[in-house]
Design a protein around this motif. Structure first.
Motif, PDB file in Angstrom:
ATOM      1  N   ASP A   1       0.841  -1.128   0.022  1.00 48.82           N
ATOM      2  CA  ASP A   1       0.148   0.010   0.037  1.00 48.82           C
ATOM      3  C   ASP A   1       0.950   1.174  -0.146  1.00 48.82           C
ATOM      4  O   ASP A   1       0.276   1.959  -0.846  1.00 48.82           O
ATOM      5  N   TYR A   2       1.987   1.115   1.086  1.00 47.39           N
ATOM      6  CA  TYR A   2       2.603   2.051   0.949  1.00 47.39           C
ATOM      7  C   TYR A   2       3.676   2.508  -0.668  1.00 47.39           C
ATOM      8  O   TYR A   2       3.385   4.334  -1.085  1.00 47.39           O
ATOM      9  N   ILE A   3       4.078   1.292  -1.227  1.00 52.28           N
ATOM     10  CA  ILE A   3       4.644   2.119  -2.317  1.00 52.28           C
ATOM     11  C   ILE A   3       3.275   1.810  -3.228  1.00 52.28           C
ATOM     12  O   ILE A   3       4.182   3.317  -4.393  1.00 52.28           O
ATOM     13  N   MET A   4       2.741   1.750  -3.388  1.00 53.43           N
ATOM     14  CA  MET A   4       1.698   2.085  -4.654  1.00 53.43           C
ATOM     15  C   MET A   4       1.303   3.739  -3.975  1.00 53.43           C
ATOM     16  O   MET A   4       0.851   4.494  -5.173  1.00 53.43           O
ATOM     17  N   SER A   5       0.986   3.836  -3.394  1.00 52.12           N
ATOM     18  CA  SER A   5       1.172   5.277  -2.528  1.00 52.12           C
ATOM     19  C   SER A   5       2.067   5.933  -3.093  1.00 52.12           C
ATOM     20  O   SER A   5       1.742   7.262  -3.860  1.00 52.12           O
ATOM     21  N   ARG A   6       2.720   5.918  -3.200  1.00 57.87           N
ATOM     22  CA  ARG A   6       4.347   6.823  -3.669  1.00 57.87           C
ATOM     23  C   ARG A   6       4.014   6.627  -5.003  1.00 57.87           C
ATOM     24  O   ARG A   6       4.644   7.650  -5.139  1.00 57.87           O
ATOM     25  N   TYR A   7       4.010   5.759  -5.269  1.00 59.26           N
ATOM     26  CA  TYR A   7       3.725   5.836  -6.950  1.00 59.26           C
ATOM     27  C   TYR A   7       2.111   6.403  -7.544  1.00 59.26           C
ATOM     28  O   TYR A   7       2.954   7.645  -8.541  1.00 59.26           O
ATOM     29  N   GLN A   8       1.185   6.490  -6.583  1.00 52.88           N
ATOM     30  CA  GLN A   8       0.055   8.329  -7.229  1.00 52.88           C
ATOM     31  C   GLN A   8       0.071   9.106  -7.176  1.00 52.88           C
ATOM     32  O   GLN A   8       0.445   9.950  -8.125  1.00 52.88           O
ATOM     33  N   MET A   9       0.853   9.597  -5.452  1.00 57.10           N
ATOM     34  CA  MET A   9       1.651  10.240  -5.475  1.00 57.10           C
ATOM     35  C   MET A   9       2.467  11.099  -6.303  1.00 57.10           C
ATOM     36  O   MET A   9       2.676  12.504  -6.926  1.00 57.10           O
ATOM     37  N   TYR A  10       3.398  10.298  -7.445  1.00 60.07           N
ATOM     38  CA  TYR A  10       4.742  11.441  -8.278  1.00 60.07           C
ATOM     39  C   TYR A  10       3.900  11.218  -9.472  1.00 60.07           C
ATOM     40  O   TYR A  10       3.556  12.606  -9.569  1.00 60.07           O
ATOM     41  N   TRP A  11       3.290  10.689  -9.746  1.00 58.18           N
ATOM     42  CA  TRP A  11       2.594  11.556 -10.891  1.00 58.18           C
ATOM     43  C   TRP A  11       0.789  11.721 -11.162  1.00 58.18           C
ATOM     44  O   TRP A  11       0.346  12.719 -11.699  1.00 58.18           O
ATOM     45  N   GLN A  12       0.652  12.132  -9.652  1.00 59.91           N
ATOM     46  CA  GLN A  12      -1.242  13.107  -9.634  1.00 59.91           C
ATOM     47  C   GLN A  12      -0.763  14.525  -8.711  1.00 59.91           C
ATOM     48  O   GLN A  12      -1.346  15.009  -8.445  1.00 59.91           O
ATOM     49  N   VAL A  13       0.395  14.019  -8.434  1.00 65.05           N
ATOM     50  CA  VAL A  13       0.968  15.719  -7.300  1.00 65.05           C
ATOM     51  C   VAL A  13       2.089  15.812  -8.148  1.00 65.05           C
ATOM     52  O   VAL A  13       2.240  16.955  -8.425  1.00 65.05           O
ATOM     53  N   TYR A  14       3.443  15.537  -7.868  1.00 63.74           N
ATOM     54  CA  TYR A  14       4.667  15.228  -7.959  1.00 63.74           C
ATOM     55  C   TYR A  14       5.206  15.755  -8.904  1.00 63.74           C
ATOM     56  O   TYR A  14       5.915  17.081  -9.343  1.00 63.74           O
ATOM     57  N   PHE A  15       4.447  15.060 -10.112  1.00 60.92           N
ATOM     58  CA  PHE A  15       4.772  15.431 -11.318  1.00 60.92           C
ATOM     59  C   PHE A  15       3.666  16.030 -12.504  1.00 60.92           C
ATOM     60  O   PHE A  15       3.339  15.780 -13.302  1.00 60.92           O
ATOM     61  N   HIS A  16       2.271  16.803 -11.908  1.00 61.84           N
ATOM     62  CA  HIS A  16       1.179  17.199 -12.161  1.00 61.84           C
ATOM     63  C   HIS A  16       1.588  18.419 -13.353  1.00 61.84           C
ATOM     64  O   HIS A  16       2.708  19.261 -12.959  1.00 61.84           O
ATOM     65  N   PRO A  17       0.892  18.181 -14.151  1.00 61.59           N
ATOM     66  CA  PRO A  17       2.168  19.105 -15.977  1.00 61.59           C
ATOM     67  C   PRO A  17       1.897  20.700 -15.474  1.00 61.59           C
ATOM     68  O   PRO A  17       2.646  21.445 -15.554  1.00 61.59           O
ATOM     69  N   VAL A  18       0.090  21.003 -14.093  1.00 64.79           N
ATOM     70  CA  VAL A  18       0.431  22.215 -14.156  1.00 64.79           C
ATOM     71  C   VAL A  18       1.433  22.980 -13.197  1.00 64.79           C
ATOM     72  O   VAL A  18       2.270  23.862 -13.225  1.00 64.79           O
ATOM     73  N   THR A  19       1.837  22.286 -12.105  1.00 65.43           N
ATOM     74  CA  THR A  19       2.916  22.207 -11.262  1.00 65.43           C
ATOM     75  C   THR A  19       4.772  22.271 -12.573  1.00 65.43           C
ATOM     76  O   THR A  19       5.065  23.283 -12.336  1.00 65.43           O
ATOM     77  N   ARG A  20       4.404  21.534 -13.117  1.00 67.31           N
ATOM     78  CA  ARG A  20       5.433  21.665 -14.142  1.00 67.31           C
ATOM     79  C   ARG A  20       5.367  23.141 -15.066  1.00 67.31           C
ATOM     80  O   ARG A  20       6.622  24.029 -15.138  1.00 67.31           O
ATOM     81  N   SER A  21       4.476  23.510 -15.011  1.00 71.72           N
ATOM     82  CA  SER A  21       4.433  24.584 -15.924  1.00 71.72           C
ATOM     83  C   SER A  21       4.670  26.079 -15.152  1.00 71.72           C
ATOM     84  O   SER A  21       5.611  26.702 -15.453  1.00 71.72           O
ATOM     85  N   ALA A  22       4.703  25.518 -13.635  1.00 68.46           N
ATOM     86  CA  ALA A  22       5.110  26.484 -12.889  1.00 68.46           C
ATOM     87  C   ALA A  22       6.126  26.796 -13.126  1.00 68.46           C
ATOM     88  O   ALA A  22       6.802  27.879 -12.589  1.00 68.46           O
TER      89      ALA A  22
END
Length: 431
Positions: free
Chosen positions: A219-240
């Motif tokens: 569960d922890y590893i899948m949480s990390r996977y999802q956080m990277y693609w849904q939050v840390y690499f969010h395209p709007v954040t990357r635009s900023a």
């Protein structure tokens, strides 16, 4: 009583939205929290430009550092009296956990890329240099600052201590996943940390997990996977981040061309020349940086002024899927067309790529050797996690990469509808 063993007259607590309470009883830890270098972390956001995507993401490196300290404190409490755990390492672990992010600059990784800096090197410099943090650590003993630095630098001889703060299942990750999920308002980063802490066991070189806790680790590893693609690499954040990076590049370029700024960028001068001292580095936080961005909105240079206006007022670039590896011909044509349209492609046509490796097994000899997560069997043998977990095996060693092209669509739309240049740009971008 020796300073290292000194306790506060009563326990201090920080109210925390993730861990409820953060407990401090050691005089050393309390004194470290009060240093100027640690208090500076209040002025560095944990998630950089993510606040422009998730409006709640205003939390700081200060919050996170306290959280990592609290998790390590709880792990050590569980390890007490267990084989392979040396109680003399307790204060070292707590200090390293608290101070592990001390060297982060404003907007962290984007800032580092532009000026070719390494926050870990500055963390080492703060720990070992003429600082309030160093003075507190030396009161424990003269060699203590070096020990803390070695733990954070992953060179400390006791690898078990290092693994608490830096591994594929460490206190750092366990805090930022939950904390970042809380402040961004997403559900991806939640996992059963209480269960993981209960099934952690100290071994000679690393922390391992009892086999019965495998599903909590999945569960922890899948949480990390999802956080990277849904939050840390969010395209709007990357635009900023793209705009932020281009602001700093433009300011540096103008300085090198002897441009006369309306307000001399005093705090940036040593960064432009590539040789900031420790005191100059510590003096530049996000409050100072945003002051300059707001000032630069009034600069004569149209590129710097526009980029700062975009960042401060959240007028970000739009993005499309674009792979530079297979679309180089289109990229070269766009570069020429942007120049023709009066949009400097070095600042207004930007490809950004993000990649992540959610979990990996041991690959000896590779540049970043990742120690795997081991499960402790009832017979006391160790098995690598992906050998027993089908879920983890399915993503092990698989690096995912995403490419985006960022453009100022508003500027293109302002161009005359009769413009052949505009028409061709839109054809390439949108078909």
């Amino acid at each position: 009583m020796a300073y290292r063993d000194e306790k506060l007259s009563e326990e201090k607590v920080f109210k925390d939205p993730v861990h409820r309470y953060i407990h401090v009883r050691d005089r050393v830890i309390w004194d470290l929290v009060g240093t100027a270098e640690f208090q500076r972390l209040r002025r560095v956001k944990q998630l950089g430009t993510s606040y422009l995507t998730f409006h709640g993401a205003e939390h700081s490196r200060f919050n996170h550092s306290l959280g990592v300290y609290e998790i390590v404190r709880r792990i050590i409490e569980n390890f007490k009296d267990r084989p392979n755990w040396d109680g003399d390492e307790r204060l070292l672990c707590l200090s390293a956990a608290l101070l592990h992010d001390l060297g982060h600059g404003p907007f962290s990784h984007s800032f580092e890329k532009v000026f070719k800096l390494d926050h870990e090197e500055f963390t080492q410099a703060i720990l070992l240099g003429d600082t309030e943090v160093n003075e507190v650590l030396r009161r424990v003993d003269e060699g203590f600052p070096k020990k803390v630095a070695d733990v954070i630098n992953k060179t400390y001889q006791n690898k078990l201590v290092v693994s608490l703060i830096s591994s594929q299942i460490d206190a750092d990750r366990m805090d930022y996943l939950q904390r970042d999920a809380y402040f961004t308002g997403v559900s991806y980063g939640h996992f059963d940390m209480e269960r993981i802490l209960r099934v952690m066991r100290p071994m000679e070189d690393q922390v391992v997990i009892k086999e019965s806790g495998m599903h909590a680790v999945e569960d922890y590893i899948m949480s990390r996977y999802q956080m990277y693609w849904q939050v840390y690499f969010h395209p709007v954040t990357r635009s900023a981040e793209v705009i932020l990076t281009k602001i700093l590049h433009r300011a540096k370029e103008l300085y090198e061309s002897n441009y006369e700024f309306k307000l001399k960028p005093t705090h940036f001068l040593s960064f432009f020349t590539g040789a900031p001292t420790l005191s100059e580095y510590l003096a530049l936080d996000e409050m100072v940086t945003m002051y300059y961005f707001q000032t630069w909105m009034e600069e004569e240079d149209p590129v710097l002024s526009d980029l700062c206006n975009r960042f401060v007022n959240r007028r970000l670039f739009k993005y499309i899927e674009f792979n530079p590896n297979s679309q180089m011909k289109e990229w070269m044509e766009l570069y020429k067309l942007f120049n023709k349209a009066g949009l400097n492609p070095d600042y207004y046509l930007v490809v950004d790529s993000s990649s992540d490796l959610p979990y990996d097994f041991y690959r000896p000899g590779e540049e970043e050797e990742r120690l795997p997560i081991h499960l402790l069997q009832p017979n006391q043998e160790l098995r690598e996690l992906s050998r027993l977990s089908d879920i983890v095996e399915s993503i092990s060693g698989k690096k995912r990469t995403d490419h985006k092209l960022y453009i100022p669509l508003d500027r293109l739309q302002e161009m005359s509808s009769r413009s052949k240049t505009k028409k061709r740009i839109m054809e390439i971008l949108y078909g």
